[in-house]
Design a protein around this motif. Structure first.
Motif, mmCIF file in Angstrom:
data_model
loop_
_atom_site.group_PDB
_atom_site.id
_atom_site.type_symbol
_atom_site.label_atom_id
_atom_site.label_comp_id
_atom_site.label_asym_id
_atom_site.label_seq_id
_atom_site.Cartn_x
_atom_site.Cartn_y
_atom_site.Cartn_z
ATOM 1 N N SER A 177 0.799 -1.227 0.000
ATOM 2 C CA SER A 177 0.000 0.000 0.000
ATOM 3 C C SER A 177 0.834 1.280 0.000
ATOM 4 O O SER A 177 0.338 2.329 -0.410
ATOM 5 N N ASN A 178 2.077 1.205 0.455
ATOM 6 C CA ASN A 178 2.887 2.408 0.588
ATOM 7 C C ASN A 178 3.726 2.614 -0.669
ATOM 8 O O ASN A 178 4.696 1.889 -0.911
ATOM 9 N N SER A 179 3.363 3.630 -1.431
ATOM 10 C CA SER A 179 4.063 3.869 -2.694
ATOM 11 C C SER A 179 5.502 4.323 -2.488
ATOM 12 O O SER A 179 6.303 4.292 -3.415
ATOM 13 N N ALA A 180 5.837 4.735 -1.262
ATOM 14 C CA ALA A 180 7.202 5.174 -0.968
ATOM 15 C C ALA A 180 8.106 4.018 -0.548
ATOM 16 O O ALA A 180 9.275 4.236 -0.210
ATOM 17 N N SER A 181 7.605 2.827 -0.549
ATOM 18 C CA SER A 181 8.415 1.663 -0.159
ATOM 19 C C SER A 181 9.661 1.580 -1.022
ATOM 20 O O SER A 181 9.636 1.899 -2.216
ATOM 21 N N GLN A 182 10.731 1.148 -0.401
ATOM 22 C CA GLN A 182 12.036 1.273 -1.052
ATOM 23 C C GLN A 182 12.582 -0.043 -1.581
ATOM 24 O O GLN A 182 13.160 -0.089 -2.666
ATOM 25 N N SER A 183 12.457 -1.082 -0.795
ATOM 26 C CA SER A 183 13.058 -2.356 -1.178
ATOM 27 C C SER A 183 12.040 -3.470 -1.000
ATOM 28 O O SER A 183 11.124 -3.347 -0.173
ATOM 29 N N PHE A 184 12.251 -4.533 -1.754
ATOM 30 C CA PHE A 184 11.244 -5.588 -1.816
ATOM 31 C C PHE A 184 11.938 -6.947 -1.826
ATOM 32 O O PHE A 184 12.977 -7.114 -2.477
ATOM 33 N N PHE A 185 11.341 -7.880 -1.104
ATOM 34 C CA PHE A 185 11.983 -9.177 -0.944
ATOM 35 C C PHE A 185 10.938 -10.276 -0.890
ATOM 36 O O PHE A 185 9.784 -10.046 -0.518
ATOM 37 N N TRP A 186 11.390 -11.465 -1.191
ATOM 38 C CA TRP A 186 10.667 -12.676 -0.837
ATOM 39 C C TRP A 186 11.498 -13.427 0.191
ATOM 40 O O TRP A 186 12.685 -13.668 -0.006
ATOM 41 N N TYR A 187 10.823 -13.785 1.301
ATOM 42 C CA TYR A 187 11.402 -14.654 2.308
ATOM 43 C C TYR A 187 10.666 -15.982 2.249
ATOM 44 O O TYR A 187 9.492 -16.037 1.892
ATOM 45 N N ARG A 188 11.369 -17.022 2.649
ATOM 46 C CA ARG A 188 10.759 -18.342 2.717
ATOM 47 C C ARG A 188 10.690 -18.762 4.186
ATOM 48 O O ARG A 188 11.642 -18.560 4.947
ATOM 49 N N GLN A 189 9.551 -19.367 4.561
ATOM 50 C CA GLN A 189 9.397 -19.866 5.926
ATOM 51 C C GLN A 189 8.887 -21.303 5.869
ATOM 52 O O GLN A 189 7.831 -21.565 5.287
ATOM 53 N N ASP A 190 9.620 -22.203 6.461
ATOM 54 C CA ASP A 190 9.226 -23.602 6.531
ATOM 55 C C ASP A 190 8.529 -23.853 7.848
ATOM 56 O O ASP A 190 9.085 -23.573 8.906
ATOM 57 N N CYS A 191 7.301 -24.341 7.757
ATOM 58 C CA CYS A 191 6.555 -24.891 8.880
ATOM 59 C C CYS A 191 6.885 -24.243 10.231
ATOM 60 O O CYS A 191 7.394 -24.900 11.145
ATOM 61 N N ARG A 192 6.596 -22.953 10.369
ATOM 62 C CA ARG A 192 6.758 -22.221 11.623
ATOM 63 C C ARG A 192 8.209 -22.140 12.100
ATOM 64 O O ARG A 192 8.467 -21.898 13.274
ATOM 65 N N LYS A 193 9.147 -22.331 11.189
ATOM 66 C CA LYS A 193 10.546 -22.058 11.501
ATOM 67 C C LYS A 193 10.831 -20.608 11.155
ATOM 68 O O LYS A 193 9.944 -19.870 10.770
ATOM 69 N N GLU A 194 12.093 -20.212 11.330
ATOM 70 C CA GLU A 194 12.395 -18.813 11.079
ATOM 71 C C GLU A 194 12.366 -18.487 9.587
ATOM 72 O O GLU A 194 12.751 -19.304 8.756
ATOM 73 N N PRO A 195 11.927 -17.288 9.244
ATOM 74 C CA PRO A 195 11.976 -16.850 7.849
ATOM 75 C C PRO A 195 13.416 -16.681 7.395
ATOM 76 O O PRO A 195 14.283 -16.267 8.171
ATOM 77 N N LYS A 196 13.644 -16.981 6.117
ATOM 78 C CA LYS A 196 14.975 -16.788 5.541
ATOM 79 C C LYS A 196 14.831 -16.099 4.198
ATOM 80 O O LYS A 196 13.892 -16.391 3.446
ATOM 81 N N LEU A 197 15.749 -15.205 3.906
ATOM 82 C CA LEU A 197 15.692 -14.462 2.653
ATOM 83 C C LEU A 197 15.813 -15.408 1.477
ATOM 84 O O LEU A 197 16.752 -16.199 1.387
ATOM 85 N N LEU A 198 14.860 -15.320 0.567
ATOM 86 C CA LEU A 198 14.904 -16.102 -0.673
ATOM 87 C C LEU A 198 15.564 -15.274 -1.774
ATOM 88 O O LEU A 198 16.521 -15.716 -2.403
ATOM 89 N N MET A 199 15.045 -14.083 -1.985
ATOM 90 C CA MET A 199 15.628 -13.228 -3.013
ATOM 91 C C MET A 199 15.105 -11.810 -2.890
ATOM 92 O O MET A 199 14.017 -11.574 -2.363
ATOM 93 N N SER A 200 15.909 -10.893 -3.375
ATOM 94 C CA SER A 200 15.466 -9.516 -3.499
ATOM 95 C C SER A 200 14.683 -9.375 -4.799
ATOM 96 O O SER A 200 14.768 -10.224 -5.687
ATOM 97 N N VAL A 201 13.945 -8.301 -4.915
ATOM 98 C CA VAL A 201 13.090 -8.091 -6.077
ATOM 99 C C VAL A 201 13.422 -6.734 -6.683
ATOM 100 O O VAL A 201 13.389 -5.710 -5.982
ATOM 101 N N TYR A 202 13.688 -6.719 -7.977
ATOM 102 C CA TYR A 202 14.052 -5.490 -8.661
ATOM 103 C C TYR A 202 13.029 -5.181 -9.753
ATOM 104 O O TYR A 202 12.378 -6.074 -10.288
ATOM 105 N N SER A 203 12.933 -3.914 -10.093
ATOM 106 C CA SER A 203 11.967 -3.494 -11.112
ATOM 107 C C SER A 203 12.242 -4.161 -12.450
ATOM 108 O O SER A 203 11.326 -4.419 -13.226
#
Lengths: 114, 108
Positions: free
Chosen positions: B26-52
């Motif tokens: 919703s925030n058009s001023a957002s700066q960086s974007f990522f996908w994190y992966r989370q396995d079955c209530r374990k800790e999230p881990k960075l999967l990849m950054s997202v670029y335009s």
């Protein structure tokens, strides 16, 4: 060995009890965070700290307090636990020197308040 | 309105299939974007950054559309090990805003 550790990993407590969750990191990062995760909701930020003398409230800080005892340690306290604080709690760290502020998470603490 | 919204799924796909899903922010001023992966209530881990311009990491392709404020993730040739919850993450300075996650289950 894990870079970010949390203790305890699981805890069951009763309403009104004080409880402390601890986080330690060996990554050498200055920034540390506490989040909670509830089913159907994203992780929500409780508190964050950019260095030992810096403590800031996140979006859901009511009912919680924190202590940054050292660069490597960041503790979260529930002064008087209530059932709606039952959740999965994560500590995270980040290095402001990186471009994308990747956060590294601990394994989580599953807290149940009866 | 939530800052980051995702289709919770689950997406149930056979091995080898392609699966794609989006999130909106919703925030058009957002700066960086990522996908994190989370396995079955374990800790999230960075999967990849997202670029335009779009970016790939092996079988994973991420895309950002700033004009429409959405981020996508596509997984090709799905493996059983891809079964997880994928968290869309948007940052404004230090602050990360997480979506609730999209669950993907890959079946044999």
């Amino acid at each position: 060995d894990a870079d970010v550790t949390q203790t305890p990993r699981n805890r069951i407590t009763k309403t009104g009890k004080r409880i402390m969750l601890e986080c330690s990191q060996t990554k050498g990062h200055d920034r540390m965070y506490w989040y909670r995760q509830d089913p159907g909701l994203g992780l929500r930020l409780i508190y964050y700290s950019f260095d030992v003398k810096d403590i800031n409230k996140g979006e859901i800080s009511d009912g919680y307090s924190v202590s940054r005892q050292a660069q490597a340690k960041f503790s979260l306290s529930l002064e008087s636990a209530i059932p709606n604080q039952t959740a999965l709690y994560f500590c995270a760290t980040s290095d402001p020197g990186t471009i994308y502020n990747e956060q590294f998470f601990g394994p989580g603490t599953r807290l149940t308040v009866l | 309105r939530k800052e980051v919204e995702q289709d919770p799924g689950p997406f149930n796909v056979p091995e080898g299939a392609t699966v794609a899903f989006n999130c909106t922010y919703s925030n058009s001023a957002s700066q960086s974007f990522f996908w994190y992966r989370q396995d079955c209530r374990k800790e999230p881990k960075l999967l990849m950054s997202v670029y335009s311009s779009g970016n790939e990491d092996g079988r994973f392709t991420a895309q950002l559309n700033r004009a429409s404020q959405y981020i996508s993730l596509l997984i090709r040739d799905s493996k059983l090990s891809d079964s997880a919850t994928y968290l869309c993450v948007v940052t404004n300075d230090y602050k990360l805003s997480f979506g609730a996650g999209t669950t993907v289950t890959v079946r044999a």
